[in-house]
Design an enzyme around this catalytic site. Sequence first.
Site, PDB file in Angstrom:
ATOM      1  N   ALA A  65       0.841  -1.385   0.078  1.00 33.64           N
ATOM      2  CA  ALA A  65      -0.146  -0.012   0.103  1.00 33.64           C
ATOM      3  C   ALA A  65       1.048   1.180  -0.007  1.00 33.64           C
ATOM      4  O   ALA A  65       2.064   1.090   0.362  1.00 33.64           O
ATOM      5  CB  ALA A  65      -0.860  -0.031   1.375  1.00 33.64           C
ATOM      6  N   GLY A 109       0.719  -5.154   1.024  1.00 31.17           N
ATOM      7  CA  GLY A 109      -0.619  -4.979   0.010  1.00 31.17           C
ATOM      8  C   GLY A 109      -0.366  -5.785  -1.393  1.00 31.17           C
ATOM      9  O   GLY A 109      -1.124  -6.400  -2.066  1.00 31.17           O
ATOM     10  N   GLU A 112      -0.644  -9.257  -0.538  1.00 32.15           N
ATOM     11  CA  GLU A 112      -1.916  -9.376  -0.483  1.00 32.15           C
ATOM     12  C   GLU A 112      -2.848  -9.397  -1.876  1.00 32.15           C
ATOM     13  O   GLU A 112      -3.748 -10.290  -2.005  1.00 32.15           O
ATOM     14  CB  GLU A 112      -2.615  -8.614   0.539  1.00 32.15           C
ATOM     15  CG  GLU A 112      -2.043  -8.495   1.757  1.00 32.15           C
ATOM     16  CD  GLU A 112      -1.969  -7.395   2.824  1.00 32.15           C
ATOM     17  OE1 GLU A 112      -1.562  -6.184   2.424  1.00 32.15           O
ATOM     18  OE2 GLU A 112      -2.705  -7.731   3.815  1.00 32.15           O
ATOM     19  N   GLU A 132       4.636  -4.980   7.465  1.00 30.88           N
ATOM     20  CA  GLU A 132       4.028  -4.011   7.845  1.00 30.88           C
ATOM     21  C   GLU A 132       4.429  -3.631   9.184  1.00 30.88           C
ATOM     22  O   GLU A 132       4.510  -2.454   9.773  1.00 30.88           O
ATOM     23  CB  GLU A 132       2.378  -4.168   7.745  1.00 30.88           C
ATOM     24  CG  GLU A 132       1.718  -4.154   6.652  1.00 30.88           C
ATOM     25  CD  GLU A 132       1.935  -5.486   5.722  1.00 30.88           C
ATOM     26  OE1 GLU A 132       2.508  -6.270   6.169  1.00 30.88           O
ATOM     27  OE2 GLU A 132       0.789  -5.572   4.833  1.00 30.88           O
TER      28      GLU A 132
HETATM   29  N1  CAA Z   1       4.597   3.166  -0.348  1.00 31.04           N
HETATM   30  C1  CAA Z   1       5.013   4.515  -1.038  1.00 31.04           C
HETATM   31  N2  CAA Z   1       6.285   4.358  -1.638  1.00 31.04           N
HETATM   32  C2  CAA Z   1       6.960   3.448  -1.707  1.00 31.04           C
HETATM   33  C3  CAA Z   1       6.576   2.208  -1.542  1.00 31.04           C
HETATM   34  C4  CAA Z   1       5.430   1.972  -0.645  1.00 31.04           C
HETATM   35  N3  CAA Z   1       4.791   0.931  -0.272  1.00 31.04           N
HETATM   36  N4  CAA Z   1       7.670   1.230  -1.577  1.00 31.04           N
HETATM   37  C5  CAA Z   1       8.676   1.940  -2.347  1.00 31.04           C
HETATM   38  N5  CAA Z   1       8.218   3.126  -2.545  1.00 31.04           N
HETATM   39  C6  CAA Z   1       8.923   4.195  -3.259  1.00 31.04           C
HETATM   40  C7  CAA Z   1      10.103   4.668  -2.450  1.00 31.04           C
HETATM   41  O1  CAA Z   1       9.765   5.669  -1.599  1.00 31.04           O
HETATM   42  C8  CAA Z   1      11.027   5.339  -3.461  1.00 31.04           C
HETATM   43  O2  CAA Z   1      10.488   6.512  -4.031  1.00 31.04           O
HETATM   44  P1  CAA Z   1      11.520   7.883  -3.603  1.00 31.04           P
HETATM   45  O3  CAA Z   1      12.571   7.632  -4.794  1.00 31.04           O
HETATM   46  O4  CAA Z   1      10.721   8.909  -4.200  1.00 31.04           O
HETATM   47  O5  CAA Z   1      12.164   7.970  -2.496  1.00 31.04           O
HETATM   48  C9  CAA Z   1      10.859   4.438  -4.722  1.00 31.04           C
HETATM   49  O6  CAA Z   1       9.381   3.531  -4.555  1.00 31.04           O
HETATM   50  C10 CAA Z   1      11.876   3.457  -4.907  1.00 31.04           C
HETATM   51  O7  CAA Z   1      11.881   2.922  -3.574  1.00 31.04           O
HETATM   52  P2  CAA Z   1      13.458   2.478  -2.698  1.00 31.04           P
HETATM   53  O8  CAA Z   1      14.226   3.597  -3.185  1.00 31.04           O
HETATM   54  O9  CAA Z   1      13.078   2.332  -1.372  1.00 31.04           O
HETATM   55  O10 CAA Z   1      13.727   1.206  -3.869  1.00 31.04           O
HETATM   56  P3  CAA Z   1      14.601  -0.006  -3.196  1.00 31.04           P
HETATM   57  O11 CAA Z   1      15.121  -0.835  -4.213  1.00 31.04           O
HETATM   58  O12 CAA Z   1      16.048   0.635  -2.520  1.00 31.04           O
HETATM   59  O13 CAA Z   1      13.958  -0.736  -2.056  1.00 31.04           O
HETATM   60  C11 CAA Z   1      11.764  -1.925  -1.220  1.00 31.04           C
HETATM   61  C12 CAA Z   1      12.873  -1.448  -2.442  1.00 31.04           C
HETATM   62  C13 CAA Z   1      12.645  -3.009  -0.103  1.00 31.04           C
HETATM   63  C14 CAA Z   1      10.669  -2.469  -1.715  1.00 31.04           C
HETATM   64  C15 CAA Z   1      11.717  -0.675  -0.376  1.00 31.04           C
HETATM   65  O14 CAA Z   1      11.189   0.094  -1.234  1.00 31.04           O
HETATM   66  C16 CAA Z   1      10.538  -0.919   0.561  1.00 31.04           C
HETATM   67  O15 CAA Z   1      10.976  -1.548   1.704  1.00 31.04           O
HETATM   68  N6  CAA Z   1       9.342  -0.597   0.375  1.00 31.04           N
HETATM   69  C17 CAA Z   1       8.226  -0.638   1.356  1.00 31.04           C
HETATM   70  C18 CAA Z   1       7.713  -2.017   1.421  1.00 31.04           C
HETATM   71  C19 CAA Z   1       6.578  -1.984   2.510  1.00 31.04           C
HETATM   72  O16 CAA Z   1       6.749  -1.593   3.591  1.00 31.04           O
HETATM   73  N7  CAA Z   1       5.385  -2.414   2.238  1.00 31.04           N
HETATM   74  C20 CAA Z   1       4.227  -2.503   2.985  1.00 31.04           C
HETATM   75  C21 CAA Z   1       3.492  -1.233   2.740  1.00 31.04           C
HETATM   76  S1  CAA Z   1       2.107  -1.226   3.940  1.00 31.04           S
HETATM   77  C22 CAA Z   1       0.779  -2.054   3.422  1.00 31.04           C
HETATM   78  O17 CAA Z   1       0.945  -2.567   2.439  1.00 31.04           O
HETATM   79  C23 CAA Z   1      -0.292  -2.234   4.142  1.00 31.04           C
HETATM   80  C24 CAA Z   1      -1.182  -3.494   3.774  1.00 31.04           C
HETATM   81  O18 CAA Z   1      -1.149  -4.485   4.335  1.00 31.04           O
HETATM   82  C25 CAA Z   1      -2.478  -2.891   3.398  1.00 31.04           C
END
Ligand code: CAA
Length: 258
Positions: A65, A109, A112, A132
């Site tokens: 998400a 998400g 999911e 999460e």
């Molecule tokens: N939401 C918003 N933006 C996101 C995102 C997310 N879930 N995941 C990645 N991005 C964005 C980053 O912020 C980044 O944007 P900027 O360049 O503007 O900073 C861009 O995508 C590229 O990401 P990274 O620079 O972080 O890329 P990476 O290769 O270094 O890392 C990753 C990749 C490990 C997937 C890392 O991006 C990450 O940990 N993302 C979040 C994963 C996460 O926590 N997901 C769960 C979300 S909450 C949820 O989903 C709740 C639910 O159950 C409904």
Amino acid sequence: MAYETLIVDISDHIALIRLNRPEALNALNSTLLGELAQALTEADRNDKVRCIVLTGSEKAFAAGADIKEMADKGFVEMFQEDFFAPETEALLRVRKPIIAAVSGYALGGGCELAMMCDFIIASDTAKFGQPEINLGVVAGIGGTQRLTRFVGKSKAMDMHLTGRFMDAEEAERSGLVSRVVPAKKLMEETMAAAARIAEKSQITVKVVKEAVNRSYETTLREGLLFERRVFHMLFSTEDQKEGMSAFQEKRTAQFRDR
Ligand code: CAA
């Protein structure tokens, strides 16, 4: 129909829906979820479509998400919007099969969303996770419920509590994905699976989807009764007569969806 966050291509009876927010690793913001609900509903209604494939990019199916969109929301807003509910319910109403083709990250998400599809074909680069917990929240689109049913309690607890990622090999071994293919072959193999489904009787295909999904919603006894009744029911279709005649005549069945 043109979308901001999706690329949709319909050909050879297959609707290919590609999540397209590369700047955010296909994070599921409300625009994307709304468009996805609309694209899936349209594909389900479109008589030319017999199977749906949902995919992302090579690097990410979806990284979860959209954290930036959610970060400042409060309980009342989340509750009043029933955040995630309308879009996910639209997805669950789709009666045609949906295959998830997953490459790279399928997190939160994203994992999911893949689990809400009917089955998952993963590239050998796929990484699944429910991280999460690192954000101070819990999964919100079914991760605690569906992942547990896919991989069992111990592994689901491990994934949700530690936030670690599962690679494609572990995901296949654990029953989360149906097959793992080399990254370069992901779309070819997935489209071939979709084409095989598209050749079948679409009545039978919908009945199979309903019957397998019923196993998640009911007791074994009720599920077996449901299966037996739909098995009986299919003997009223022309496609059953055609399928069984074709077998005996040693030819390929020509189904007409009736
Ligand atoms: N939401 C918003 N933006 C996101 C995102 C997310 N879930 N995941 C990645 N991005 C964005 C980053 O912020 C980044 O944007 P900027 O360049 O503007 O900073 C861009 O995508 C590229 O990401 P990274 O620079 O972080 O890329 P990476 O290769 O270094 O890392 C990753 C990749 C490990 C997937 C890392 O991006 C990450 O940990 N993302 C979040 C994963 C996460 O926590 N997901 C769960 C979300 S909450 C949820 O989903 C709740 C639910 O159950 C409904």
